[in-house]
Design an enzyme around this catalytic site. Sequence first.
Site, PDB file in Angstrom:
ATOM      1  N   GLY A 133       0.815  -1.214   0.000  1.00 48.65           N
ATOM      2  CA  GLY A 133       0.000   0.000   0.000  1.00 48.65           C
ATOM      3  C   GLY A 133       0.846   1.258   0.000  1.00 48.65           C
ATOM      4  O   GLY A 133       2.025   1.231  -0.367  1.00 48.65           O
TER       5      GLY A 133
ATOM      6  N   SER B 232       9.483   5.693  -3.465  1.00 51.19           N
ATOM      7  CA  SER B 232       9.348   4.728  -2.382  1.00 51.19           C
ATOM      8  C   SER B 232       8.298   5.250  -1.407  1.00 51.19           C
ATOM      9  O   SER B 232       8.211   6.463  -1.176  1.00 51.19           O
ATOM     10  CB  SER B 232      10.690   4.572  -1.641  1.00 51.19           C
ATOM     11  OG  SER B 232      10.472   3.956  -0.379  1.00 51.19           O
TER      12      SER B 232
ATOM     13  N   LYS C   2      13.122  -2.180  -8.148  1.00 55.40           N
ATOM     14  CA  LYS C   2      13.504  -1.326  -7.017  1.00 55.40           C
ATOM     15  C   LYS C   2      14.024  -2.183  -5.861  1.00 55.40           C
ATOM     16  O   LYS C   2      15.033  -1.873  -5.231  1.00 55.40           O
ATOM     17  CB  LYS C   2      12.289  -0.496  -6.605  1.00 55.40           C
ATOM     18  CG  LYS C   2      12.318   0.104  -5.223  1.00 55.40           C
ATOM     19  CD  LYS C   2      13.112   1.353  -5.227  1.00 55.40           C
ATOM     20  CE  LYS C   2      13.372   1.948  -3.867  1.00 55.40           C
ATOM     21  NZ  LYS C   2      12.573   1.512  -2.757  1.00 55.40           N
TER      22      LYS C   2
ATOM     23  N   HIS D 198       4.310   1.808  -8.027  1.00 56.91           N
ATOM     24  CA  HIS D 198       3.356   0.691  -7.923  1.00 56.91           C
ATOM     25  C   HIS D 198       2.404   0.682  -9.124  1.00 56.91           C
ATOM     26  O   HIS D 198       2.092  -0.376  -9.675  1.00 56.91           O
ATOM     27  CB  HIS D 198       2.498   0.842  -6.652  1.00 56.91           C
ATOM     28  CG  HIS D 198       3.269   0.811  -5.366  1.00 56.91           C
ATOM     29  ND1 HIS D 198       3.386   1.901  -4.546  1.00 56.91           N
ATOM     30  CD2 HIS D 198       3.942  -0.189  -4.744  1.00 56.91           C
ATOM     31  CE1 HIS D 198       4.097   1.586  -3.476  1.00 56.91           C
ATOM     32  NE2 HIS D 198       4.447   0.328  -3.566  1.00 56.91           N
TER      33      HIS D 198
HETATM   34  P1  AMP Z   1       6.187  -2.156  -1.527  1.00 59.30           P
HETATM   35  O1  AMP Z   1       4.785  -1.665  -1.413  1.00 59.30           O
HETATM   36  O2  AMP Z   1       7.214  -1.165  -1.182  1.00 59.30           O
HETATM   37  O3  AMP Z   1       6.380  -3.512  -0.908  1.00 59.30           O
HETATM   38  O4  AMP Z   1       6.398  -2.405  -3.090  1.00 59.30           O
HETATM   39  C1  AMP Z   1       5.528  -3.218  -3.827  1.00 59.30           C
HETATM   40  C2  AMP Z   1       6.125  -3.465  -5.178  1.00 59.30           C
HETATM   41  O5  AMP Z   1       6.322  -2.222  -5.849  1.00 59.30           O
HETATM   42  C3  AMP Z   1       7.488  -4.153  -5.101  1.00 59.30           C
HETATM   43  O6  AMP Z   1       7.567  -5.122  -6.134  1.00 59.30           O
HETATM   44  C4  AMP Z   1       8.436  -3.020  -5.335  1.00 59.30           C
HETATM   45  O7  AMP Z   1       9.664  -3.410  -5.902  1.00 59.30           O
HETATM   46  C5  AMP Z   1       7.648  -2.163  -6.304  1.00 59.30           C
HETATM   47  N1  AMP Z   1       8.139  -0.790  -6.305  1.00 59.30           N
HETATM   48  C6  AMP Z   1       8.341   0.012  -5.213  1.00 59.30           C
HETATM   49  N2  AMP Z   1       8.868   1.192  -5.605  1.00 59.30           N
HETATM   50  C7  AMP Z   1       9.022   1.129  -6.951  1.00 59.30           C
HETATM   51  C8  AMP Z   1       9.527   2.033  -7.943  1.00 59.30           C
HETATM   52  N3  AMP Z   1      10.013   3.230  -7.620  1.00 59.30           N
HETATM   53  N4  AMP Z   1       9.541   1.628  -9.230  1.00 59.30           N
HETATM   54  C9  AMP Z   1       9.073   0.403  -9.576  1.00 59.30           C
HETATM   55  N5  AMP Z   1       8.578  -0.491  -8.689  1.00 59.30           N
HETATM   56  C10 AMP Z   1       8.553  -0.130  -7.403  1.00 59.30           C
END
Ligand code: AMP
Length: 289
Positions: free
Chosen positions: A40, A195, A159, A46
């Site tokens: 989230g 992020s 990422k 995302h």
């Molecule tokens: P998270 O919500 O941080 O666990 O991320 C969920 C997914 O989104 C994971 O596969 C991350 O690698 C991807 N993600 C997070 N930040 C980025 C970004 N800046 N560019 C591409 N994918 C991302």
Amino acid sequence: MAKAARKSRPRVVKTVKALREALADWRKKKAPIALVPTMGALHSGHISLVALAKKSAKKVVVSIFVNPTQFGPNEDFSRYPRTIEADLDKLTAAGADLVFMPDPKEIYPDGFSTMLKPTGPAAVGLDDKFRPGHFDGVATVVAKLFTSVMPDIAIFGNKDYQQLQVIKTMARDLHLPVKVIGAPIVREKDGLALSSRNVYLSPSERAAAPVLHQVLKASAKAIAAGEDPETVLNRGRAKVVSAGFKLDYFEARDAGTLAKLTPQQARPKLRLLIAAKIGKTRLIDNLAV
Ligand code: AMP
């Protein structure tokens, strides 16, 4: 003139039972299903995964679950940003079909006793060293998401590059019939990787943060031009520290296994990976050489 149809919100399910019921019809019709797992606090990174999922499959499931088992005792689990209403608006605009948003008790009911313990790319002295147990939590929750959704493909961001290699390896080792796809990193104009944790940065920390991407870019260029990797990395480490970061690691690794480079080895495809803290916020980033 007809008004453009307003997109309706994707259905939200909170239990594995409801999830499986919601998926049954699509499965009967053999509609290819893509899964995008997230925690989230959604941003354009995302949403780029959702866009890729929509191109790659007929139906897109997004999971939103802040997974307690991948946070260490001194990490930010309780203060991790939670922005559910805004997330659902973004997923509506992106055209997601179904959102799986379980409570922790649904994923880890009383008596839950089966954690995965990945090795290989999960035991190479990168994030595994600085976040002990992190990849046990990641592998366990992603395996549960895979067996609950049973998607044809799953999309993860580059990422979290080590995470991506851990999940690819886990899916292969457990014969999970899911194609795991890595998607490009989405960045701010100044290079900072998007992020959910960037909201923690103070204005001065935010101003310093693009140094990570600058160092990655300059180092990849220098190594590709033939400069000795360790010399280049040391220069980069000094630059990151002088910008106010506490460095966890800045390494050049085999892009597939994440193993350290050995002098005897023919030069594999390399990936530069960095993790560093500024104030209370830990940022990670990476780049191909
Ligand atoms: P998270 O919500 O941080 O666990 O991320 C969920 C997914 O989104 C994971 O596969 C991350 O690698 C991807 N993600 C997070 N930040 C980025 C970004 N800046 N560019 C591409 N994918 C991302």
